[in-house]
Scaffold this motif. Structure first.
Motif, PDB file in Angstrom:
ATOM      1  N   ARG A   1     -83.729  53.642 -49.999  1.00 37.08           N
ATOM      2  CA  ARG A   1     -82.961  54.180 -48.892  1.00 37.08           C
ATOM      3  C   ARG A   1     -83.885  54.915 -47.931  1.00 37.08           C
ATOM      4  O   ARG A   1     -83.513  55.903 -47.303  1.00 37.08           O
ATOM      5  CB  ARG A   1     -81.836  55.090 -49.389  1.00 37.08           C
ATOM      6  CG  ARG A   1     -82.293  56.210 -50.323  1.00 37.08           C
ATOM      7  CD  ARG A   1     -81.137  57.106 -50.683  1.00 37.08           C
ATOM      8  NE  ARG A   1     -80.683  57.800 -49.513  1.00 37.08           N
ATOM      9  CZ  ARG A   1     -79.405  58.081 -49.244  1.00 37.08           C
ATOM     10  NH1 ARG A   1     -78.457  57.739 -50.085  1.00 37.08           N
ATOM     11  NH2 ARG A   1     -79.077  58.703 -48.156  1.00 37.08           N
ATOM     12  N   GLY A   2     -85.121  54.440 -47.856  1.00 39.29           N
ATOM     13  CA  GLY A   2     -86.111  55.048 -46.960  1.00 39.29           C
ATOM     14  C   GLY A   2     -85.657  54.982 -45.519  1.00 39.29           C
ATOM     15  O   GLY A   2     -84.939  54.054 -45.121  1.00 39.29           O
ATOM     16  N   ARG A   3     -86.058  55.992 -44.739  1.00 39.95           N
ATOM     17  CA  ARG A   3     -85.695  56.027 -43.324  1.00 39.95           C
ATOM     18  C   ARG A   3     -86.661  55.186 -42.513  1.00 39.95           C
ATOM     19  O   ARG A   3     -86.278  54.404 -41.661  1.00 39.95           O
ATOM     20  CB  ARG A   3     -85.758  57.468 -42.805  1.00 39.95           C
ATOM     21  CG  ARG A   3     -84.692  58.358 -43.393  1.00 39.95           C
ATOM     22  CD  ARG A   3     -84.983  59.820 -43.118  1.00 39.95           C
ATOM     23  NE  ARG A   3     -84.096  60.654 -43.885  1.00 39.95           N
ATOM     24  CZ  ARG A   3     -82.963  61.174 -43.415  1.00 39.95           C
ATOM     25  NH1 ARG A   3     -82.603  60.962 -42.180  1.00 39.95           N
ATOM     26  NH2 ARG A   3     -82.190  61.901 -44.187  1.00 39.95           N
TER      27      ARG A   3
ATOM     28  N   GLY B   1     -83.241  51.840 -45.453  1.00 44.30           N
ATOM     29  CA  GLY B   1     -82.156  52.833 -45.434  1.00 44.30           C
ATOM     30  C   GLY B   1     -81.387  52.826 -44.129  1.00 44.30           C
ATOM     31  O   GLY B   1     -80.162  53.024 -44.117  1.00 44.30           O
ATOM     32  N   ALA B   2     -82.083  52.596 -43.028  1.00 48.13           N
ATOM     33  CA  ALA B   2     -81.411  52.580 -41.722  1.00 48.13           C
ATOM     34  C   ALA B   2     -80.421  51.417 -41.657  1.00 48.13           C
ATOM     35  O   ALA B   2     -79.277  51.581 -41.215  1.00 48.13           O
ATOM     36  CB  ALA B   2     -82.444  52.482 -40.602  1.00 48.13           C
ATOM     37  N   TYR B   3     -80.846  50.261 -42.126  1.00 55.83           N
ATOM     38  CA  TYR B   3     -79.969  49.081 -42.095  1.00 55.83           C
ATOM     39  C   TYR B   3     -78.853  49.203 -43.130  1.00 55.83           C
ATOM     40  O   TYR B   3     -77.732  48.735 -42.919  1.00 55.83           O
ATOM     41  CB  TYR B   3     -80.800  47.814 -42.285  1.00 55.83           C
ATOM     42  CG  TYR B   3     -81.733  47.580 -41.123  1.00 55.83           C
ATOM     43  CD1 TYR B   3     -81.270  46.993 -39.953  1.00 55.83           C
ATOM     44  CD2 TYR B   3     -83.057  47.997 -41.164  1.00 55.83           C
ATOM     45  CE1 TYR B   3     -82.108  46.809 -38.857  1.00 55.83           C
ATOM     46  CE2 TYR B   3     -83.901  47.817 -40.078  1.00 55.83           C
ATOM     47  CZ  TYR B   3     -83.421  47.225 -38.928  1.00 55.83           C
ATOM     48  OH  TYR B   3     -84.246  47.052 -37.847  1.00 55.83           O
ATOM     49  N   MET B   4     -79.162  49.838 -44.253  1.00 59.26           N
ATOM     50  CA  MET B   4     -78.127  50.139 -45.257  1.00 59.26           C
ATOM     51  C   MET B   4     -77.019  50.975 -44.620  1.00 59.26           C
ATOM     52  O   MET B   4     -75.830  50.700 -44.807  1.00 59.26           O
ATOM     53  CB  MET B   4     -78.783  50.898 -46.415  1.00 59.26           C
ATOM     54  CG  MET B   4     -77.830  51.440 -47.436  1.00 59.26           C
ATOM     55  SD  MET B   4     -78.656  52.650 -48.544  1.00 59.26           S
ATOM     56  CE  MET B   4     -78.429  54.176 -47.595  1.00 59.26           C
ATOM     57  N   LYS B   5     -77.420  51.997 -43.845  1.00 55.45           N
ATOM     58  CA  LYS B   5     -76.428  52.869 -43.200  1.00 55.45           C
ATOM     59  C   LYS B   5     -75.569  52.095 -42.210  1.00 55.45           C
ATOM     60  O   LYS B   5     -74.376  52.333 -42.076  1.00 55.45           O
ATOM     61  CB  LYS B   5     -77.133  54.017 -42.467  1.00 55.45           C
ATOM     62  CG  LYS B   5     -77.664  55.092 -43.388  1.00 55.45           C
ATOM     63  CD  LYS B   5     -76.528  55.929 -43.944  1.00 55.45           C
ATOM     64  CE  LYS B   5     -77.038  56.851 -45.038  1.00 55.45           C
ATOM     65  NZ  LYS B   5     -75.939  57.618 -45.658  1.00 55.45           N
TER      66      LYS B   5
END
Lengths: 265, 265
Positions: free
Chosen positions: A152-154, A167-171
């Motif tokens: 979940r890295g930014r 992490g950005a695309y996960m969000k």
């Protein structure tokens, strides 16, 4: 650094931003890191590489690092894709993959027909508008969407600059589908615990060394480990004022971390 | 539908999913909608189109709708880009734009040199990996990142399927930069209020008709308006079990909404 450092029996090392800076050309080792890994191995400390790397199979990733001179082998690496495969098998999940092309072979033995979940990794150039829409449609079409995220890295640093991490695309998908992703990889507790188990060292006797204040340092500390932040890779000076996470110590780089730790032994 | 419907003096209509279904070929009108707009205008009710459309200038957008037969003019449309331009001017903000090519002319008079904020709209095909990384780098390079989002929709329906909307990409950047976007467009209260002011009708005497349970219905209700959800566009049956938002009534489509409202007068 104090008494706790003398109790250390094993080190967990993040890879990107600690051993090397990644980039389009394969990346470059961070000064002193090749030698630092060698010194840890010579010291008798246990060592494990704990990475959220999902742009390549472990085989390919390790080969790249070996090419830079690192003493590292596939069975010393804890990475999200093999952990995800265990979960997929246990729960009979058939993934739609939104991952880097080079990671796909890790899922070779997984049934991917008629998907009932989405697995997202750091897909890099595969994060196209079309691929994101496709993953979204698979998820939103499920009665109960299941989204598994490899980390979940930014963001992370490559030789040509900072890049958005998984992490950005996960969000983005979480928000669009009103679902919470299950994270496999740092900072998930289970992921650190399996790295510790593979190393055979309890958390109180292990130190994590990473460049990510939240995912490396915060995650390891929540497992009962000590954690150092290096001032390389994605480190930014403002990390030292992080509202929630405070490393047990800062070091300029891996070489300095190893200097300090070996001096305590 | 009851007493409150008899007090109505003005209608706010969402456009995409209510008047027409958008798509690569320009889209197609929803059956009965062209005639429904004509009947509202003939009835003497005030009418305003309240859209989060950011894939084209208002001029181009209106021309497309006129081409489908709709009685609509540019000065009847409330849209995010002109509202954002007012904010940029007021606060001396110079945007880095991550928007659809066709929206760029709306920002023609805005200074964009040496950006001190990022404006994100529904960039569609411009949501490339490279463009997202670029917007991210501009933001993360600021001491206090300013992100302005033209809407916060999750997704919308085009003729070839559901597509991720600007809100998903806004969330990605919010997470990566640890910042909260300022939303211009529905469901922002100020946006509905300016549409009402332009129509000259107080919220108690206005009805919003939209296909988006959160951004149209929930947003309008929070401004003191009544709101109907149409079962066209992005409507999904599970919207009827939404945990927080309950429309004042459901209607199958705009034509039915207009039937029912005009019967009350």
């Amino acid at each position: 650094m104090a008494a706790w450092a003398r109790a250390v029996r094993g080190l967990l090392l993040d890879v990107s931003g600690v051993l090397y800076d990644s980039g389009g050309d394969g990346g470059v080792p961070i000064a002193g890191s090749v030698e630092a890994v060698r010194r840890v191995k010579a010291s008798g400390l246990k060592l494990r590489f704990c990475t959220n790397e999902t742009q390549a199979t472990r085989e390919k990733f390790v080969k790249k690092l070996q090419g830079m001179g690192f003493d590292i082998s596939v069975d010393e690496v804890t990475a999200p894709a093999p952990a995800a495969c265990r979960i997929l098998k246990e729960r009979s999940l058939r993934p739609h993959l939104l991952v880097h092309n080079d990671l796909v072979p890790e899922f070779a033995e997984i049934d991917k027909a008629n998907p009932n979940c989405v697995v997202i990794g750091d897909a890099a150039e595969n994060f196209t508008y079309a691929n994101l829409n496709e993953a979204f449609r698979v998820l939103i079409g499920m009665e109960k969407p299941v989204l598994i995220s490899l980390g979940r890295g930014r963001y992370y640093k490559e030789t040509d600059g900072l890049k958005l991490d998984v992490g950005a695309y996960m969000k983005a998908l979480e928000y669009a589908c009103d679902v919470q992703a299950e994270v496999v990889g740092k900072p998930a507790k289970m992921f650190f615990e399996s790295a510790l188990a593979e190393m055979g060292v309890p958390p109180q006797q292990a130190i994590m060394i990473g460049d990510d204040i939240v995912n490396d340092v915060g995650g390891a500390q929540r497992c009962g480990m000590r954690a150092l932040q290096v001032r390389t890779g994605k480190y930014r000076p403002c990390d030292e004022n992080h509202p929630h996470v405070k490393p047990d110590a800062y070091v300029n780089n891996l070489a300095e971390a190893v200097d300090v730790i070996l001096q305590q032994l």
